[in-house]
Every structure is written in structure tokens, then in C-alpha cells.
Design a protein around this motif. Sequence first.
Motif, short mmCIF file in Angstrom:
data_model
loop_
_atom_site.label_atom_id
_atom_site.label_comp_id
_atom_site.label_asym_id
_atom_site.label_seq_id
_atom_site.Cartn_x
_atom_site.Cartn_y
_atom_site.Cartn_z
N TYR A 194 0.85 -1.19 0.00
CA TYR A 194 0.00 0.00 0.00
C TYR A 194 0.89 1.24 0.00
O TYR A 194 1.69 1.44 0.93
CB TYR A 194 -0.89 0.04 1.24
CG TYR A 194 -1.87 -1.10 1.36
CD1 TYR A 194 -3.20 -0.95 0.94
CD2 TYR A 194 -1.49 -2.32 1.91
CE1 TYR A 194 -4.11 -1.99 1.06
CE2 TYR A 194 -2.39 -3.38 2.02
CZ TYR A 194 -3.70 -3.20 1.59
OH TYR A 194 -4.60 -4.24 1.70
N VAL A 242 -5.72 2.31 6.98
CA VAL A 242 -4.85 1.38 6.24
C VAL A 242 -3.68 0.95 7.12
O VAL A 242 -3.30 -0.23 7.12
CB VAL A 242 -4.37 2.01 4.93
CG1 VAL A 242 -3.35 1.11 4.23
CG2 VAL A 242 -5.57 2.23 3.98
N ARG A 243 -3.13 1.87 7.87
CA ARG A 243 -2.07 1.47 8.81
C ARG A 243 -2.59 0.47 9.84
O ARG A 243 -1.94 -0.54 10.13
CB ARG A 243 -1.51 2.70 9.52
CG ARG A 243 -0.37 3.40 8.80
CD ARG A 243 0.14 4.58 9.60
NE ARG A 243 1.36 5.16 9.03
CZ ARG A 243 1.92 6.27 9.47
NH1 ARG A 243 1.38 6.95 10.48
NH2 ARG A 243 3.03 6.72 8.91
N VAL A 264 2.86 -0.48 4.52
CA VAL A 264 2.08 0.73 4.22
C VAL A 264 3.04 1.91 4.22
O VAL A 264 3.79 2.10 5.19
CB VAL A 264 0.97 0.96 5.27
CG1 VAL A 264 0.23 2.26 4.98
CG2 VAL A 264 0.00 -0.22 5.30
#
Length: 433
Positions: free
Chosen positions: A26, A293-294, A302
Amino acid sequence: MRSAALPLTDQASLDPLLDRVGDARYVLLGEASHGTAEYYRLRDVLTRRLIEEKGFSFVAVEGDWPDCQALHCSVVGAPGAPADPREVLAGFRRWPTWMWANTDVAAFARWLRRHNDGRPPDRRVGFFGLDVYSLWESLHAVLDHLRAHDVDQVAHALAAYRCFEPYAEDPQAYALSTRYVPEGCEPQVVRLLAELRQRAAEATSPDGSLAEFATRQNAEVLAGAERYYRVMLESGAESWNIRDRHMADTLDRLMEHHGPDAKAVVWAHNTHVGDARATDMADVGEINIGQLVRERHMGQGVVLVGFGSHSGTVLAADAWGAVPRVMSVPPARTDSLEDLLHRALRGERGLFVFPHVQFQRPLTEGEWYHDERGHRAIGVVYRSRYERVGNYVPTVLGERYDAFCYLDRTSALTPLHALPAESQEKRTWPAGL
């Protein structure tokens, strides 16, 4: 600070950032405004390298799913789609059109089409929208698909359509109506989404069909948009959080659709990309994509990349729905992050790559990037008269991002087509973004 800045002069100067990406799945690339050409161009260069050198699978942006699906079909060479992606972008009509219908996105999309032409269909790099605003467009798309492919499900889609029909595709009219009927069209939307989710769960095997995935995704947009518009008139974090959770959930669905080896590049504003926990957003209960997302995928790698500049010009509007124009961006506020970098780097550009973030540590460790400073944020609406009292997000830079690109002086985007007339899309975006 000057000694910590890496040169940011050409493609080769991005090598340290590519090294930082490593095997991450990501990579989220920000922007300090929605109307600055250099941010788009640097994201373009970075994304091309991520695709060519790191094998990234798709680009997901802070844009509407239906519009971006049309662009996706063009860049992957889908049957019947325009061969020139610029033609698709010129057809974008939702305000603020310049966010995506501009010369820099057109240049990237044309490159992506050429890149994909030399790849097998199942290895072509896509372009998708994460956002939640396209309530009516997504509803029409669901209806059209079900009428053509699954007539047994049309009744649920029609029930949702008839519920929304009295509001004449005006989100503010729908939002106001929910003050009197709080549940609004939620029951109809939930029934439709439940049916489509069940259909996806009962599939014996994933068929990889974008059309089927898009129908499910349009139903998810419909549900998210209905929730968003139902609460958008109230102040607070709820509407913001609905939107960013929807975008993070859409990213998860795209990753699942593309398979276990998928890698995603995300293009969105710094306020979505930079971890909210390192800003005053956390104080009012706001989350964002970078944080989510983390939290969900840190073990898979990420990397969050922020952008900023000191002065220049920007394409923005004076009010929601207004015609955009090129505006001057004055020198950054004294003692802001941008002012600090401008003075330290003496007007040069710089790349900063920070140590791996650990939110458990104290915020005072002696490094400048652990200090909290105002970090400028310009959205689709910009009011420079508030420059001294607003437009800045208190930020701990080294925790908000994994890397930061400082460009000093920047210039406005060039839109693809004539600037739009007054739009009905008012009060559907969080203030300033």
C-alpha cells in the motif's frame, strides 16, 4: 533540517523513496491541494515507477466510482471503451470536475493506456474511484446492470429508486428530508445491498468479472452515500468518518478482487492520506484512510507520502459549486511547517524519509519532525483571507507520513474543458476539502 533533506530534482532523486517502499503493498500519495499541478505530476512520476519497478496493480483515487470505472475501461482497453482516456475525462461532469478532468491526469491516463497495451488482459493496471458521493449515478448503474443480467433483483433496486425519486437527484433536498423522516431511504438501500452481498457470497468461485464487482460496489456506494447525506447537515466527525471508512473499505474490496499479490497506489488529499492520529483530527474523533490502512494492513507494508509547498497559484473556487479560477497562494504562515522548510531549504525542493512510525513513543524526541506545527491544507474551496487564522492542520510530520515531498513554489492545474457553470453539488464535501 537542511542536512536531512534529500534532493528532489529528477526521477532518480526519488530512489530513496522507492527504497522506503520496498515490498509494501500500500502506497498512499497525498496532495496539499486539489488544484496544484506539481502534486499531480510528482504523483504521476512516482506511480509510473511503482507500476513499472514494483508491480503495482491499480490506482485508486479520491473520485467517484462510476466516472473512474469509465476511465478504467479506457486505460485497460475494454471492448467499446474510448481508445483515448482524455475523451473519458472530458466527460466528467460532477463538480469539482478539475480534480480529475485536467491535463496532468489526462497525461498519466494516456501513459497507462500505452503501458497496458503491451500486457495481457489479466495483468493490466486499473484506475478506480474510492469516494461516496455518486448516489444517483450508482443507483442508475445498479438498475441498468440488473435489468440486463438479473431481473429477479430489479424489484429491490426499483424500491430504492422510487424512494429517492422525489428528491430530483438533489442531495441537499434528501438530507433535509431526513430531519422529518430520520430513516430516509435506508431500509430500501439496505435490502438491495443485502441481496447483492448475499449473491456475491453464494458465488461458487470468483469470476473476476468487473461488471459483477462494479454492481456490488455501486450498491456499497449507494449505501454509503445514503448514510453520508443523512448526517451531513450536522456538525461533527460522523459524516467525515462515514466517507473515509467507505473509501478504506472500497480499497479493501479492490485488493481482494485483485488477489493475494495485489498492490495499490492511492491518490487523495493529505487530510485523507496522512494518519489522522498525528493531527488535531484525532481530538474531534475524526479518522481517515491513512490511519485505517495502517491499522488494518501495517504488516503488509504501508507507506504514506505527504506533499506541501510554500507559495504559488492554485485552481479552486470561492464557494461550493462556484466556478473555479486561478488564485494566488500567499507565502505560508510564519512558523508553519511550510515556512520552516522554505527558510531551511532556501527555496529549494526536498524529500524527507522518516524512521518507521511508532505511536507509543513520546512526541518530543528532539527532531524537528516530532514537533507539532501547522501544515497547510487547501481544498476545492480556498479563501486566502483566512490564511492567518485557518487553512492549517496541526501536524506531527514524522508520524503523519512516512515520507514528505516539499516543492516550495507550485502552480495551478489546467482543466480539460470550459469551466463549469454554477453547480447543485453544494454542501456535499467536508469544509475546505
